[in-house]
Design a protein around this motif. Structure first.
Motif, PDB file in Angstrom:
ATOM      1  N   UNK A  92      45.276  34.947  43.456  1.00 56.26           N
ATOM      2  CA  UNK A  92      46.243  34.576  42.416  1.00 56.26           C
ATOM      3  C   UNK A  92      45.845  33.246  41.771  1.00 56.26           C
ATOM      4  N   UNK A  93      45.604  33.272  40.481  1.00 62.76           N
ATOM      5  CA  UNK A  93      45.253  32.073  39.709  1.00 62.76           C
ATOM      6  C   UNK A  93      46.484  31.618  38.927  1.00 62.76           C
ATOM      7  N   UNK A  94      46.897  30.350  39.052  1.00 58.72           N
ATOM      8  CA  UNK A  94      48.074  29.889  38.313  1.00 58.72           C
ATOM      9  C   UNK A  94      47.881  30.022  36.802  1.00 58.72           C
TER      10      UNK A  94
ATOM     11  N   UNK B  33      53.729  37.785  40.703  1.00 58.18           N
ATOM     12  CA  UNK B  33      54.451  37.008  41.702  1.00 58.18           C
ATOM     13  C   UNK B  33      55.837  36.627  41.165  1.00 58.18           C
ATOM     14  N   UNK B  34      56.817  36.397  42.052  1.00 60.62           N
ATOM     15  CA  UNK B  34      58.125  35.907  41.611  1.00 60.62           C
ATOM     16  C   UNK B  34      57.982  34.565  40.900  1.00 60.62           C
TER      17      UNK B  34
ATOM     18  N   UNK C 154      49.712  36.330  37.898  1.00 61.65           N
ATOM     19  CA  UNK C 154      49.304  37.726  37.809  1.00 61.65           C
ATOM     20  C   UNK C 154      48.128  37.903  38.765  1.00 61.65           C
ATOM     21  N   UNK C 155      48.398  38.198  40.039  1.00 66.15           N
ATOM     22  CA  UNK C 155      47.320  38.263  41.027  1.00 66.15           C
ATOM     23  C   UNK C 155      46.413  39.471  40.780  1.00 66.15           C
ATOM     24  N   UNK C 156      45.180  39.372  41.247  1.00 65.20           N
ATOM     25  CA  UNK C 156      44.198  40.449  41.089  1.00 65.20           C
ATOM     26  C   UNK C 156      43.612  40.790  42.459  1.00 65.20           C
TER      27      UNK C 156
ATOM     28  N   UNK D 206      43.964  36.304  30.489  1.00 67.22           N
ATOM     29  CA  UNK D 206      43.351  36.979  31.626  1.00 67.22           C
ATOM     30  C   UNK D 206      42.909  38.359  31.178  1.00 67.22           C
ATOM     31  N   UNK D 207      41.645  38.699  31.405  1.00 63.46           N
ATOM     32  CA  UNK D 207      41.137  40.015  31.047  1.00 63.46           C
ATOM     33  C   UNK D 207      40.532  40.673  32.271  1.00 63.46           C
TER      34      UNK D 207
END
Length: 320
Positions: free
Chosen positions: A282-284, A303-304, A133-135, A291-292
Motif C-alpha cells: 500500500x502506497x500512501x 483501505x479505510x 489503493x493497495x496492490x 496510479x496505473x
C-alpha cells in the motif's frame, strides 16, 4: 524501461512491486506523459504497478486522455457489481463504499468477459488518513496459493458467479446493466455467455469464468478471478446469516462456486484472503498522484479512511 525527466524509485513487499515515478515536467505534464508513454507501459508489464507522484493533473477529463495515450481505448463501466458514478465521459468515481470499511483485493471485472486491461486512478483529493489503493502481484498470489487449491479451480473449470438482482438489496439489474430494457439485458447476456432466469422483475444470472489465466504480452500465469469477493463467506457473519435467512442461498445478491457448480469452502476462501493479505503493498496517496496498473498482473483494493477522499478511475482495453 527508461524514463526521461523523472526520478524513479521502487517499492516491494512479499513479491508485490510498485514503481514510484516523480516527473520533472516544468509544468507541461501532458507533454511529459506523452514522451514517457512507452516507459510507463513497459513499467506496468515489468513491475505491474506504477504511481506517478505529483502528476500535474487537475482537470478530471485529462485522466481519460492520458489513459488512452498509454493504455488504449477507454471503457464504459458496464455489467456492474459495485456502485460508482460517472464524473465525465468515461471517467468514474472509484467504488462508492463506506469509509470505515476495506474493499478486498480484486482484479477489476474478472467475472466479466469484458474486463479492462489497464486501470488509471487519479487522486483528486487525498483522505485525511488512510484510503490507500493497495496492490498485489497476481503471479505472486498464484505461486503462494496451495497447489492443490489452484488445481481444484483449474480441474473444476474455474469459477461460476451467481447473482440475484432485486430492488433494495445490492444493485438492481437496471443499475448493473445500465439499462431498463429487459430485451437489451437478455441480448447482452446471450452475447456474453451469461445465463438468465427472470421471476417478474427479479433477475438471476449465472456465468462461468477463468480462475487462472496467462497474460497475453508477458506470458505470466496469474490468479485472475473474484471468487473470494463474491463468495458468501467473504461477508461479515451477521450480514451473511441475515442474507441467507432472507434470500436463501439461491437468492443471494452474489455468490461464487467452482466452475462445475460445487461449493467452495469457507476455509478455501480464508486461504485466498490470507495470501492477499500477505502480499499486499500500500502506497500512501497524495493529491495529484496517478496510479496505473495492468489489471491481469495486479489486483487492487481500498483501505479505510477518514476525512474526504476523491479517487477517480478510467479503464482501458488494448486494441485486438
Amino acid at each position: 524501461m527508461r524514463f526521461t525527466e523523472a526520478d524513479v524509485e521502487k517499492a516491494e513487499h512479499n513479491g508485490s512491486r510498485l514503481v514510484r515515478v516523480t516527473p520533472r515536467h516544468d509544468g507541461d505534464h501532458r507533454a511529459w506523459f506523452n514522451r514517457n508513454a512507452g516507459a510507463l507501459r513497459a513499467a506496468m508489464y515489468e513491475d505491474a504497478a506504477v504511481m506517478v507522484k505529483g502528476s500535474g493533473l487537475v482537470e478530471q477529463a485529462e485522466l481519460a486522455l492520458i489513459a488512452e495515450e498509454i493504455g488504449g481505448n477507454t471503457l464504459e463501466y458496464n455489467e456492474r457489481s459495485t456502485p460508482r458514478s460517472r464524473v465525465t465521459g468515461k471517467v468514474y468515481t472509484s467504488t462508492e463504499y463506506p469509509a470505515d470499511q476495506s474493499i478486498p483485493q480484486h482484479n477489476e471485472s474478472a467475472y466479466s468477459e469484458n474486463w479492462p486491461h489497464n486501470l488509471f486512478f487519479f487522486c483528486a483529493l487525498a483522505a485525511q488518513t488512510g484510503g490507500e489503493t493497495p496492490v498485489a502481484d497476481s503471479e505472486t498470489v498464484l505461486r503462494r496459493l496451495p497447489a492443490d487449491l489452484v488445481r481444484r479451480f483449474e480441474e473444476k473449470g474455474g469459477v461460476t458467479y451467481t447473482r440475484t438482482y432485486r430492488t433494495g438489496m445490492g444493485l438492481s439489474w437496471q443499475e448493473g446493466f445500465q439499462s431498463d430494457d429487459k430485451g437489451y439485458v437478455e441480448s447482452y447476456c446471450a452475447d456474453h455467455n451469461i445465463e438468465t432466469d427472470w421471476d417478474g422483475d427479479l433477475l438471476r444470472t449465472r456465468q462461468k469464468r477463468q480462475a487462472v489465466t496467462v497474460h497475453p504480452v508477458t506470458g505470466k500465469k496469474v490468479w485472475f478471478n473474484q471468487a473470494h469477493l463474491f463468495h458468501v463467506n467473504a461477508l461479515p457473519e451477521a450480514v451473511r446469516e441475515g442474507l441467507l435467512e432472507i434470500c436463501g442461498e439461491d437468492g443471494l445478491p452474489r455468490n461464487a462456486y467452482y466452475g462445475d457448480g460445487t461449493a467452495i469452502t469457507a476455509d478455501e476462501i480464508a486461504t485466498i484472503l490470507g495470501v492477499y493479505d500477505e502480499t499486499t503493498l500500500a502506497e500512501p496517496w497524495q493529491t495529484g498522484d496517478v496510479l496505473m496498473i495492468d489489471n491481469l498482473l495486479t489486483s487492487h483494493g481500498r483501505r479505510p479512511f477518514t476525512g474526504d477522499r476523491k479517487v477517480l478511475v478510467a479503464m482501458t482495453q488494448r486494441a485486438a
